[in-house]
Scaffold this motif. Sequence first.
Motif, short mmCIF file in Angstrom:
data_model
loop_
_atom_site.label_atom_id
_atom_site.label_comp_id
_atom_site.label_asym_id
_atom_site.label_seq_id
_atom_site.Cartn_x
_atom_site.Cartn_y
_atom_site.Cartn_z
N LEU A 99 15.94 34.90 38.02
CA LEU A 99 16.34 35.98 38.91
C LEU A 99 17.68 35.66 39.57
O LEU A 99 18.56 36.50 39.66
N ARG A 100 17.82 34.42 39.98
CA ARG A 100 19.07 33.95 40.59
C ARG A 100 20.25 34.16 39.64
O ARG A 100 21.28 34.69 40.02
N ARG A 101 20.06 33.78 38.40
CA ARG A 101 21.14 33.93 37.41
C ARG A 101 21.44 35.39 37.11
O ARG A 101 22.60 35.76 36.90
N MET A 102 20.41 36.22 37.09
CA MET A 102 20.63 37.66 36.86
C MET A 102 21.48 38.24 37.99
O MET A 102 22.42 39.01 37.74
N LEU A 103 21.18 37.87 39.22
CA LEU A 103 21.95 38.37 40.36
C LEU A 103 23.37 37.80 40.37
O LEU A 103 24.33 38.51 40.70
N GLN A 104 23.52 36.54 39.98
CA GLN A 104 24.86 35.95 39.90
C GLN A 104 25.70 36.67 38.85
O GLN A 104 26.88 36.97 39.09
N GLN A 105 25.11 36.96 37.69
CA GLN A 105 25.84 37.69 36.66
C GLN A 105 26.18 39.09 37.15
O GLN A 105 27.26 39.61 36.87
N GLY A 106 25.28 39.70 37.91
CA GLY A 106 25.57 41.00 38.50
C GLY A 106 26.77 40.94 39.44
O GLY A 106 27.61 41.85 39.45
N ALA A 107 26.88 39.87 40.20
CA ALA A 107 28.03 39.69 41.10
C ALA A 107 29.32 39.55 40.29
O ALA A 107 30.35 40.14 40.62
N ILE A 108 29.25 38.79 39.22
CA ILE A 108 30.42 38.63 38.34
C ILE A 108 30.79 39.97 37.72
O ILE A 108 31.97 40.33 37.65
N ASN A 109 29.79 40.73 37.28
CA ASN A 109 30.06 42.05 36.70
C ASN A 109 30.77 42.96 37.70
O ASN A 109 31.73 43.66 37.35
N CYS A 110 30.30 42.96 38.94
CA CYS A 110 30.96 43.78 39.97
C CYS A 110 32.39 43.32 40.19
O CYS A 110 33.30 44.15 40.35
N ALA A 111 32.61 42.01 40.19
CA ALA A 111 33.96 41.48 40.36
C ALA A 111 34.87 41.89 39.21
O ALA A 111 36.04 42.24 39.42
N GLU A 112 34.34 41.89 38.01
CA GLU A 112 35.13 42.30 36.84
C GLU A 112 35.46 43.80 36.89
O GLU A 112 36.57 44.21 36.57
N GLN A 113 34.48 44.60 37.29
CA GLN A 113 34.72 46.04 37.43
C GLN A 113 35.74 46.31 38.54
O GLN A 113 36.60 47.18 38.40
N ALA A 114 35.64 45.56 39.62
CA ALA A 114 36.61 45.70 40.72
C ALA A 114 38.01 45.37 40.22
O ALA A 114 38.97 46.08 40.54
N TYR A 115 38.13 44.33 39.42
CA TYR A 115 39.44 43.95 38.92
C TYR A 115 40.00 45.01 37.98
O TYR A 115 41.20 45.30 38.00
N GLU A 116 39.14 45.61 37.18
CA GLU A 116 39.59 46.69 36.30
C GLU A 116 40.15 47.85 37.11
O GLU A 116 41.21 48.40 36.79
N VAL A 117 39.46 48.23 38.18
CA VAL A 117 39.94 49.31 39.03
C VAL A 117 41.22 48.88 39.75
O VAL A 117 42.17 49.66 39.86
N TRP A 118 41.23 47.63 40.24
CA TRP A 118 42.43 47.13 40.91
C TRP A 118 43.64 47.18 39.98
O TRP A 118 44.73 47.58 40.40
N GLN A 119 43.46 46.79 38.72
CA GLN A 119 44.57 46.83 37.76
C GLN A 119 45.10 48.25 37.61
O GLN A 119 46.31 48.47 37.59
N TYR A 120 44.20 49.21 37.52
CA TYR A 120 44.61 50.62 37.43
C TYR A 120 45.42 50.99 38.67
O TYR A 120 46.50 51.57 38.57
N MET A 121 44.91 50.65 39.84
CA MET A 121 45.58 50.99 41.09
C MET A 121 46.94 50.31 41.20
O MET A 121 47.92 50.92 41.65
N ASN A 122 47.00 49.06 40.78
CA ASN A 122 48.26 48.31 40.85
C ASN A 122 49.31 48.93 39.93
O ASN A 122 50.46 49.11 40.33
N GLN A 123 48.91 49.30 38.71
CA GLN A 123 49.86 49.90 37.77
C GLN A 123 50.35 51.26 38.24
O GLN A 123 51.48 51.65 37.96
N LYS A 124 49.52 51.99 38.99
CA LYS A 124 49.90 53.31 39.50
C LYS A 124 50.66 53.22 40.83
O LYS A 124 51.12 54.23 41.34
N GLY A 125 50.75 52.02 41.40
CA GLY A 125 51.42 51.85 42.68
C GLY A 125 50.53 52.14 43.87
O GLY A 125 51.00 52.17 45.01
N TYR A 126 49.22 52.35 43.65
CA TYR A 126 48.29 52.64 44.73
C TYR A 126 47.92 51.38 45.51
O TYR A 126 47.52 51.45 46.66
N TYR A 127 47.95 50.22 44.84
CA TYR A 127 47.58 48.96 45.45
C TYR A 127 48.69 47.97 45.14
O TYR A 127 48.73 47.35 44.09
#
Length: 189
Positions: A131-159
């Motif tokens: 269960l611990r590992r499943m939640l840790q992977q979930g945290a990593i997944n959220c971080a990866e999704q955040a980075y994908e959105v951040w990259q979009y925002m950075n390229q558009k000049g939003y961030y």
Amino acid sequence: MTAHYGAHEVMELHEVLSDTIDGINQFQLYRPHVKDSQLKSILDKQLRFMTQEYNNMVQAINQRGISQAVPYRLPRTAAPVYGLDNPETQRPNTSMHEMDDRDVASGMLGCHKASAAFRMMASLECADLELRRMLQQGAINCAEQAYEVWQYMNQKGYYQVPTMKDVTTSTMINAYSPAATGQVGFYQQ
């Protein structure tokens, strides 16, 4: 009958699953406000992943056979853009009709950042290693999704990424040096 999960684990699972539902619902609310096809593609892909991840978590805990969480695949994109280039003044919208792609992307980013931290904190309360590992992977997944959105925002000049003078950056980075090895962790007189 022996308990399969401790009280902390059950409460943390409840909170993580509720947070996941809230994130899915939040992304569905954003969908009609998206104009940019690239952002729409990111939102749809992430919404599908979040829904599948939620279903996997529910199945794993209900069947007591926690399987390995599926990692989020971050696509390759351009290098980050550093520096400020006339950032726009920010203010709250006065109505939902003013919501634009920047607002949606910012909301998505905030959701993923909060969920990443939340899931990692939840993992620290788990006695069950799977269960611990499943939640840790979930945290990593959220971080990866955040980075994908951040990259979009950075390229558009939003961030935009502010930088410091080279001398300031260099001074701060060079203020650290490697630790001595050998007797680390032992008190010596």
